[in-house]
Design a protein around this motif. Structure first.
Motif, mmCIF file in Angstrom:
data_model
loop_
_atom_site.group_PDB
_atom_site.id
_atom_site.type_symbol
_atom_site.label_atom_id
_atom_site.label_comp_id
_atom_site.label_asym_id
_atom_site.label_seq_id
_atom_site.Cartn_x
_atom_site.Cartn_y
_atom_site.Cartn_z
ATOM 1 N N TRP A 14 0.831 -1.206 0.000
ATOM 2 C CA TRP A 14 0.000 0.000 0.000
ATOM 3 C C TRP A 14 0.866 1.256 0.000
ATOM 4 N N LEU A 15 1.873 1.280 0.861
ATOM 5 C CA LEU A 15 2.721 2.463 1.003
ATOM 6 C C LEU A 15 3.500 2.746 -0.274
ATOM 7 N N ALA A 16 4.042 1.715 -0.878
ATOM 8 C CA ALA A 16 4.796 1.897 -2.123
ATOM 9 C C ALA A 16 3.902 2.445 -3.225
ATOM 10 N N SER A 17 2.666 1.974 -3.291
ATOM 11 C CA SER A 17 1.733 2.466 -4.317
ATOM 12 C C SER A 17 1.468 3.951 -4.134
ATOM 13 N N LEU A 18 1.269 4.379 -2.874
ATOM 14 C CA LEU A 18 1.020 5.797 -2.601
ATOM 15 C C LEU A 18 2.225 6.658 -2.951
ATOM 16 N N ILE A 19 3.397 6.228 -2.520
ATOM 17 C CA ILE A 19 4.599 7.033 -2.739
ATOM 18 C C ILE A 19 4.933 7.125 -4.217
ATOM 19 N N LEU A 20 4.864 6.011 -4.925
ATOM 20 C CA LEU A 20 5.182 6.033 -6.350
ATOM 21 C C LEU A 20 4.167 6.849 -7.135
ATOM 22 N N ARG A 21 2.915 6.851 -6.669
ATOM 23 C CA ARG A 21 1.874 7.620 -7.359
ATOM 24 C C ARG A 21 2.002 9.125 -7.103
ATOM 25 N N SER A 81 2.404 19.711 -3.351
ATOM 26 C CA SER A 81 1.873 20.090 -2.040
ATOM 27 C C SER A 81 2.090 19.031 -0.967
ATOM 28 N N LEU A 82 2.711 17.915 -1.313
ATOM 29 C CA LEU A 82 2.890 16.829 -0.353
ATOM 30 C C LEU A 82 4.171 17.075 0.447
ATOM 31 N N VAL A 83 4.046 17.097 1.774
ATOM 32 C CA VAL A 83 5.201 17.439 2.618
ATOM 33 C C VAL A 83 5.638 16.285 3.509
ATOM 34 N N MET A 84 4.799 15.273 3.739
ATOM 35 C CA MET A 84 5.224 14.163 4.587
ATOM 36 C C MET A 84 4.377 12.928 4.295
#
Length: 215
Positions: free
Chosen positions: A12-19, A25-28
């Motif tokens: 799940w995390l990899a999908s979010l980060i790669l997307r 506007s994403l800071v963390m």
């Protein structure tokens, strides 16, 4: 934490980060919210592994291990918190009871990480029953009658209208419109007190008031 559970979180995390890693506007990245149904011991181990995994995919942004700490209204343990770049707190004291905020600020005097209040505001939340029923064709929507076994102390919708009349509040306020307007101003004063406390203390690095819900 090993096996399928950790692998699923990483997927799940990899999908979010790669997307979204190029979004301006994403800071963390936030690993969990209020524990994510994990035990305290498994949460520390899980978020530590996910911290390293997320940093490996995106080293340019802050990582937050668990938004809101172990649970709502419980301060994270500064001496044993685990891997995180910032700390985060959810605070919902009752009206005219801001000891939680005072204790929070007092406990931050020697804290070594920036802290953000990502959810705060007085409770309970009051809504206009007459307006809601009008929008729903004169009937009560499901969320006004459903009782939560999970958050029984927070969800007050069930029986809300019946209590209003049983306690003769209609004789005091007249109708729900006047009642909710008075409640809104009461909420405003509570929100202002909390905000004033935080603005007087540089230990709090930022805050986001919870003013609306999906309903």
């Amino acid at each position: 934490v090993k096996g399928d559970k950790l692998d699923q979180y990483k997927t799940w995390l990899a999908s979010l980060i790669l997307r979204d890693h190029n979004h301006p506007s994403l800071v963390m990245w936030e690993m969990m919210n209020e524990g994510g149904w994990n035990t305290w011991e498994s949460l520390k181990e899980l978020t530590a592994q996910l911290y390293d995994f997320a940093k490996g995919l995106d080293e340019t942004r802050l990582i937050l291990d668990d938004s809101g700490g172990w649970s709502i209204g419980v301060l994270n343990d500064p001496g044993n918190h685990g891997k995180t770049d910032i700390d985060d707190w959810h605070n919902y004291p009752p009206f005219d009871n801001f000891n939680d905020t005072r204790n929070l600020i007092a406990g931050l005097r020697s804290y070594d990480k920036p802290l953000v209040l990502s959810e705060f505001g007085p409770i309970p939340y009051i809504f206009n029953v007459d307006k809601v029923k009008k929008e729903w064709g004169g009937t009560e929507p499901w969320w006004m009658t459903a009782r939560s076994t999970e958050f029984a102390g927070m969800v007050i919708q069930a029986g809300f209208e019946q209590r209003f009349y049983r306690w003769s509040l209609d004789k005091v306020f007249g109708d729900f419109t006047a009642f909710t307007e008075a409640s809104d101003w009461y909420y405003f004063e509570g929100l202002k007190q909390q905000t004033d406390w935080m603005r007087m203390n540089p230990e709090v690095s930022g805050y986001v008031a919870w003013m609306f819900d999906s309903t």
